[in-house]
Scaffold this motif. Structure first.
Motif, PDB file in Angstrom:
ATOM      1  N   LEU A  95      -2.833   8.567  -1.791  1.00 56.51           N
ATOM      2  CA  LEU A  95      -2.218   7.711  -0.896  1.00 56.51           C
ATOM      3  C   LEU A  95      -3.932   6.615  -1.321  1.00 56.51           C
ATOM      4  O   LEU A  95      -3.826   5.208  -0.806  1.00 56.51           O
ATOM      5  CB  LEU A  95      -2.898   8.234   0.527  1.00 56.51           C
ATOM      6  CG  LEU A  95      -1.922   9.160   0.893  1.00 56.51           C
ATOM      7  CD1 LEU A  95      -2.373  10.013   1.506  1.00 56.51           C
ATOM      8  CD2 LEU A  95      -0.348   9.056   1.247  1.00 56.51           C
ATOM      9  N   VAL A  96      -5.151   6.476  -0.755  1.00 52.24           N
ATOM     10  CA  VAL A  96      -6.173   6.259  -1.226  1.00 52.24           C
ATOM     11  C   VAL A  96      -6.257   4.694  -2.328  1.00 52.24           C
ATOM     12  O   VAL A  96      -6.511   3.895  -2.557  1.00 52.24           O
ATOM     13  CB  VAL A  96      -8.131   7.253  -1.298  1.00 52.24           C
ATOM     14  CG1 VAL A  96      -8.629   5.376  -1.791  1.00 52.24           C
ATOM     15  CG2 VAL A  96      -8.202   7.411  -0.483  1.00 52.24           C
ATOM     16  N   LEU A  97      -5.127   5.539  -3.345  1.00 54.57           N
ATOM     17  CA  LEU A  97      -4.908   4.713  -4.691  1.00 54.57           C
ATOM     18  C   LEU A  97      -4.275   3.194  -4.135  1.00 54.57           C
ATOM     19  O   LEU A  97      -4.458   2.150  -5.144  1.00 54.57           O
ATOM     20  CB  LEU A  97      -4.424   5.248  -5.694  1.00 54.57           C
ATOM     21  CG  LEU A  97      -5.062   5.898  -6.416  1.00 54.57           C
ATOM     22  CD1 LEU A  97      -5.057   6.846  -7.193  1.00 54.57           C
ATOM     23  CD2 LEU A  97      -6.597   5.142  -7.725  1.00 54.57           C
ATOM     24  N   GLY A  98      -3.041   3.485  -3.546  1.00 57.78           N
ATOM     25  CA  GLY A  98      -2.025   2.732  -2.569  1.00 57.78           C
ATOM     26  C   GLY A  98      -2.974   1.634  -1.464  1.00 57.78           C
ATOM     27  O   GLY A  98      -2.879   1.226  -2.122  1.00 57.78           O
ATOM     28  N   LEU A  99      -4.245   2.360  -1.110  1.00 52.83           N
ATOM     29  CA  LEU A  99      -4.678   1.196  -0.617  1.00 52.83           C
ATOM     30  C   LEU A  99      -5.394   0.666  -1.379  1.00 52.83           C
ATOM     31  O   LEU A  99      -5.888  -0.827  -0.955  1.00 52.83           O
ATOM     32  CB  LEU A  99      -5.424   1.857   0.905  1.00 52.83           C
ATOM     33  CG  LEU A  99      -4.850   2.394   1.484  1.00 52.83           C
ATOM     34  CD1 LEU A  99      -6.327   4.074   2.337  1.00 52.83           C
ATOM     35  CD2 LEU A  99      -4.427   2.097   3.269  1.00 52.83           C
ATOM     36  N   LYS A 100      -6.011   0.722  -2.286  1.00 53.45           N
ATOM     37  CA  LYS A 100      -7.188   0.572  -2.784  1.00 53.45           C
ATOM     38  C   LYS A 100      -5.991  -0.844  -3.710  1.00 53.45           C
ATOM     39  O   LYS A 100      -6.751  -2.115  -3.661  1.00 53.45           O
ATOM     40  CB  LYS A 100      -7.907   0.519  -4.557  1.00 53.45           C
ATOM     41  CG  LYS A 100      -8.915   2.117  -3.406  1.00 53.45           C
ATOM     42  CD  LYS A 100      -9.317   2.652  -4.452  1.00 53.45           C
ATOM     43  CE  LYS A 100     -10.291   2.866  -4.203  1.00 53.45           C
ATOM     44  NZ  LYS A 100     -11.029   4.168  -5.841  1.00 53.45           N
ATOM     45  N   ALA A 109       0.303  -0.977   0.832  1.00 50.13           N
ATOM     46  CA  ALA A 109      -0.126   0.357  -0.309  1.00 50.13           C
ATOM     47  C   ALA A 109       1.058   0.901   0.390  1.00 50.13           C
ATOM     48  O   ALA A 109       0.726   1.847  -0.767  1.00 50.13           O
ATOM     49  CB  ALA A 109      -0.980   0.239   1.097  1.00 50.13           C
ATOM     50  N   LEU A 110       2.347   1.365   0.377  1.00 52.70           N
ATOM     51  CA  LEU A 110       2.813   2.495   1.152  1.00 52.70           C
ATOM     52  C   LEU A 110       3.932   2.537  -0.225  1.00 52.70           C
ATOM     53  O   LEU A 110       3.260   3.973  -0.924  1.00 52.70           O
ATOM     54  CB  LEU A 110       3.854   2.354   2.476  1.00 52.70           C
ATOM     55  CG  LEU A 110       2.940   2.186   3.602  1.00 52.70           C
ATOM     56  CD1 LEU A 110       3.989   1.945   4.967  1.00 52.70           C
ATOM     57  CD2 LEU A 110       2.128   3.911   4.120  1.00 52.70           C
ATOM     58  N   ILE A 111       3.999   1.532  -1.185  1.00 49.99           N
ATOM     59  CA  ILE A 111       4.611   1.375  -2.125  1.00 49.99           C
ATOM     60  C   ILE A 111       3.549   1.960  -3.514  1.00 49.99           C
ATOM     61  O   ILE A 111       4.036   2.876  -3.622  1.00 49.99           O
ATOM     62  CB  ILE A 111       4.948   0.410  -2.622  1.00 49.99           C
ATOM     63  CG1 ILE A 111       6.492  -0.310  -1.665  1.00 49.99           C
ATOM     64  CG2 ILE A 111       5.727   0.124  -3.946  1.00 49.99           C
ATOM     65  CD1 ILE A 111       7.541   0.827  -1.823  1.00 49.99           C
ATOM     66  N   GLY A 112       2.779   1.677  -3.410  1.00 45.77           N
ATOM     67  CA  GLY A 112       1.757   1.851  -4.460  1.00 45.77           C
ATOM     68  C   GLY A 112       1.270   3.443  -4.258  1.00 45.77           C
ATOM     69  O   GLY A 112       1.350   4.135  -5.192  1.00 45.77           O
ATOM     70  N   ALA A 113       1.381   3.869  -3.167  1.00 47.47           N
ATOM     71  CA  ALA A 113       0.670   5.644  -2.674  1.00 47.47           C
ATOM     72  C   ALA A 113       2.237   6.625  -3.195  1.00 47.47           C
ATOM     73  O   ALA A 113       1.923   7.249  -3.929  1.00 47.47           O
ATOM     74  CB  ALA A 113       0.571   5.463  -0.870  1.00 47.47           C
ATOM     75  N   ALA A 114       3.292   5.876  -3.139  1.00 47.13           N
ATOM     76  CA  ALA A 114       4.390   6.954  -3.437  1.00 47.13           C
ATOM     77  C   ALA A 114       4.701   6.981  -5.587  1.00 47.13           C
ATOM     78  O   ALA A 114       4.681   8.338  -5.308  1.00 47.13           O
ATOM     79  CB  ALA A 114       5.599   5.678  -3.028  1.00 47.13           C
ATOM     80  N   GLU A 115       4.321   5.973  -5.895  1.00 43.14           N
ATOM     81  CA  GLU A 115       4.194   5.564  -7.211  1.00 43.14           C
ATOM     82  C   GLU A 115       2.403   6.414  -7.684  1.00 43.14           C
ATOM     83  O   GLU A 115       3.115   7.446  -8.544  1.00 43.14           O
ATOM     84  CB  GLU A 115       4.212   4.321  -7.769  1.00 43.14           C
ATOM     85  CG  GLU A 115       5.429   3.790  -7.389  1.00 43.14           C
ATOM     86  CD  GLU A 115       4.656   1.980  -7.546  1.00 43.14           C
ATOM     87  OE1 GLU A 115       3.749   1.557  -7.733  1.00 43.14           O
ATOM     88  OE2 GLU A 115       5.950   1.093  -7.590  1.00 43.14           O
TER      89      GLU A 115
END
Length: 423
Positions: A170-175, A38-44
């Motif tokens: 950030l929500v995209l990373g969580l999803k 989730a954190l890596i996805g949010a960074a991207e």
């Protein structure tokens, strides 16, 4: 959403809080791998959304300029590509850290056969109330998530557009990681009634972290029914001891004051030992003046061309601007006494090559962060290797100094027996 009534604000926070409670229960059982994803996805996602975030920040900057915010506060609010990359790097850095949840903090056996473990657990739901700095949106969310907590973010009115754009990423990373979107929620209003409602929401929020000026933090500490991690002010001191190295002292003093004047780790008072002054004159004062700093000096130092006499109120003042109070002291004991009287328990630095004097400084003061031959601007969770920070805590319970993921945990005891009974 404007002019919320008390009941409207309470209903809004209750809705967010119920969703956060459910998300926190899921996060408490989430694997380290899923939180990392989730954190890596949010960074991207933040990097992909750079243009949208910058456009939102332009709107916030215009709004802040119309309100007449100071240059230091505008600097806190402003985003640029480098600062957006720094946000993404912070998310990656937090992701790379060891997961604190489930870590065995201590374990032992009792003579009766019980085996006892103390194990790190999430706090639950964290409320973060902050002003101006939109990067807090990413930092707070990252650290809360890493420690298995849900977070409710209430950004300042100045940064609402920027924070909302960052929150979308950030929500995209969580999803993408299959974690609940309600793990990171934004309060969707500038209305101050929502702040008061958060402070009353002990049913839904486990701890409040305020990030902002004296007015905000004072309000939180006064009204909160929820436990608070906070510092009221960053009144940071630098003490140039008689045994300080001149070159080191000049570098550190300039950096501590001028690198960024609007952050809580900026030096607000310089104490110069009389022995240092006898050896080197007013070189530190002159360096500050040459850098465009307004120097408010006491006594003999006020005679330096360009300096102005200090008022008593200048000591113990958080300027958050290119202003510094300066005073001569006779030895480390007088420096300690001054800091005890005027400091806020945030960060103090001693410049000295004398080990015994440094040790006395460290033992004589109880600020959250004490430094030697280093700039107070290092008072930052990222610089401490925490990836980011949710704030600096100057209280003495649970968390002190930079509050990272590890400080956003509690613990529980796991006790194992074998049909063991108490006689």
């Amino acid at each position: 959403m404007k002019d919320l009534t008390t009941s409207d604000a309470d209903a809004l926070i209750a809705d967010l809080g119920q969703k956060a409670r459910a998300a926190a229960a899921a996060l408490a059982e989430a694997s380290a791998e899923r939180k990392h994803a989730a954190l890596i996805g949010a960074a991207e996602a933040i990097l992909r959304a750079e243009d949208a975030i910058l456009d939102a920040n332009i709107l916030d900057m215009h709004h802040a300029e119309e309100k007449g915010l100071s240059p230091a506060m505008l600097d806190r609010l402003k985003l640029d590509p480098a600062r957006i990359r720094a946000m993404a790097d912070g998310l990656r850095s937090v992701a790379a850290q060891e997961d604190p949840i489930g870590k065995v903090l201590a374990e032992w056996d009792r003579p009766n056969g019980l085996h006892i473990r103390r194990v790190a657990t999430p706090l639950g739901v964290i409320g973060v109330i902050y002003e101006s700095r939109p990067n807090v949106t990413a930092d707070a969310a990252a650290l809360a998530l890493k420690a298995g907590n849900a977070v409710i973010l209430r950004g300042g009115s100045e940064s609402l557009n920027s924070a909302a754009a960052i929150h979308e990423a950030l929500v995209l990373g969580l999803k993408q990681a299959g974690l609940p979107e309600a793990a990171v929620q934004m309060v969707p209003t500038r209305d101050r009634a929502a702040v008061s409602a958060m402070l009353r929401a002990q049913e839904f929020i486990d701890v409040i972290v305020p990030r902002g000026g004296k007015g905000l933090v004072g309000l939180v500490q006064k009204e909160a029914r929820v436990p608070v991690f906070a510092h009221l002010e960053g009144i940071c001191h630098v003490y140039a001891d008689g045994d300080a190295d001149l070159d080191k002292a000049r570098r550190v003093v300039l950096n501590a004051k001028t690198r960024r004047t609007g952050i809580c780790g900026a030096a607000e008072c310089l104490l110069i030992d009389r022995q240092f002054y006898t050896k080197h004159g007013a070189v530190l004062v002159q360096d500050l003046l040459d850098a465009g700093v307004e120097v408010r000096a006491e006594g003999e130092l006020a005679k330096v061309s360009g300096a102005m006499p200090a008022e008593p109120s200048d000591f113990g003042q958080e300027f958050l601007d290119k202003i510094i109070a300066v005073k001569l002291v006779d030895g480390v004991e007088e420096a300690i006494a001054h800091i005890r009287r005027y400091g806020s328990g945030h960060t103090e630095s001693i410049l000295t090559e004398n080990d015994a004097t440094a040790e006395r400084f460290f033992k004589g003061l109880d600020s959250a962060i004490l430094m030697r031959n280093a700039s107070t601007q290092f008072a930052d969770g990222g610089e401490f290797g925490m990836g980011a920070e949710i704030g600096i805590a100057t209280g003495k319970m649970h968390a002190r100094g930079p509050v990272g993921a590890e400080q956003l945990t509690s613990f529980k005891y796991l006790v194992t027996g074998d049909g063991t009974i108490r006689p």
